[in-house]
Write an enzyme that holds these catalytic residues in place. Structure first.
Site, PDB file in Angstrom:
ATOM      1  CG  HIS A   1       2.029  14.331 -21.348  1.00  0.00           C
ATOM      2  ND1 HIS A   1       0.987  13.697 -21.967  1.00  0.00           N
ATOM      3  CD2 HIS A   1       2.900  14.681 -22.337  1.00  0.00           C
ATOM      4  CE1 HIS A   1       1.203  13.677 -23.274  1.00  0.00           C
ATOM      5  NE2 HIS A   1       2.361  14.268 -23.518  1.00  0.00           N
TER       6      HIS A   1
ATOM      7  CG  ASP B   1      -1.281  12.840 -19.862  1.00  0.00           C
ATOM      8  OD1 ASP B   1      -1.349  14.073 -20.094  1.00  0.00           O
ATOM      9  OD2 ASP B   1      -0.605  12.056 -20.549  1.00  0.00           O
TER      10      ASP B   1
ATOM     11  CB  SER C   1       3.977  13.135 -26.114  1.00  0.00           C
ATOM     12  OG  SER C   1       3.147  14.258 -26.108  1.00  0.00           O
TER      13      SER C   1
HETATM   14  C1  MLT Z   1      -0.453  15.769 -29.585  1.00  0.00           C
HETATM   15  O1  MLT Z   1      -0.553  16.888 -30.074  1.00  0.00           O
HETATM   16  O2  MLT Z   1      -0.131  14.765 -30.224  1.00  0.00           O
HETATM   17  C2  MLT Z   1      -0.727  15.633 -28.121  1.00  0.00           C
HETATM   18  O3  MLT Z   1      -1.494  16.692 -27.677  1.00  0.00           O
HETATM   19  C3  MLT Z   1       0.524  15.545 -27.363  1.00  0.00           C
HETATM   20  C4  MLT Z   1       1.443  16.692 -27.662  1.00  0.00           C
HETATM   21  O4  MLT Z   1       1.211  17.809 -27.215  1.00  0.00           O
HETATM   22  O5  MLT Z   1       2.400  16.486 -28.337  1.00  0.00           O
END
Ligand code: MLT
Length: 219
Positions: free
Chosen positions: A193, A162, A111
């Protein structure tokens, strides 16, 4: 900027001979201990270098600032990617691990950790030449990466539905990587996700294949 390793929380354990060193990068709200546990499932011989993201959002650790979900502070993405590359360079030197072409380093991120892994590799492929990205996306918004990408090998593992790493962004990522002559493997599974069991299976297979391809040389 000088990196003070002692002041940057991280886990480190060395790799068994010939095994990779996994740079494990947690997602939003995670930490270095939680993500370090993933190494066992990927390669029990692997070493672990797991730092903690230096940005906090409502008390949650992150790797760079965002303006809203999926809308990144692009200046911060670049600054934090450069900072992480400096951390890795300092850690390899301090722990006596080879850098450059002989580096055994493979970044593994989930992520937000996948997004900083990709950003760091696309700005500093000489430091982070290989990435396994679980639920990652294109990290640079409307910008282009600053480096030549031809030395990069990337495995992208995404859920088809996702909302946090939308297919349009993953396709942009693939376009930029392939356009820059990086080697890209992409697995899209059903669902959203997360890290599915099948993702771990695919990542293990990719790691095995890299070890086979790169022969007796350390990854
Ligand atoms: C990010 O902020 O890198 C992506 O949206 C994934 C997350 O929520 O961490």
């Amino acid at each position: 900027m000088t990196i003070d390793l002692a002041a940057w929380p991280h886990e480190y354990r060395p790799a068994a001979p010939g095994a990779p060193l996994l740079l494990l990068l947690h997602g939003t709200g995670g930490n270095e201990h939680e993500i370090a546990a993933l190494a066992e499932n990927l390669d029990p011989d692997a070493g672990v270098l797991a730092p903690r993201g230096r940005v906090t959002e409502n008390g949650m650790n992150r790797w760079f600032r965002r303006l809203a979900e999926g809308v990144f502070d692009l200046d911060d993405v670049e600054v934090r990617a450069d900072e992480l590359a400096q951390f890795v360079t300092a850690a390899l030197a301090d722990y006596g691990v080879a850098g450059g072409a002989a580096s055994p380093l493979i970044a593994v991120g989930f992520s937000n950790g996948a997004n900083i892994a990709l950003a760091t590799a696309m700005r500093h492929p000489e430091v982070v030449p290989r990435v396994i990205a679980f639920s990652g996306m294109y990290p640079f918004g409307d910008r282009e990466p600053a480096a030549s990408l031809s030395a990069l090998s990337v495995l992208l593992l995404n859920g088809a539905s996702d909302p946090m790493a939308p297919r349009s962004s993953v396709e942009r990522l693939i376009g930029v990587l392939v356009g820059g002559e990086a080697r890209v493997s992409r697995i899209e599974r059903e669902g959203g996700h997360g890290i599915a069991e099948s993702d771990v299976f695919e990542a293990r297979a990719w790691l095995d294949e890299r070890r086979r391809l790169e022969g007796s040389r350390q990854l």
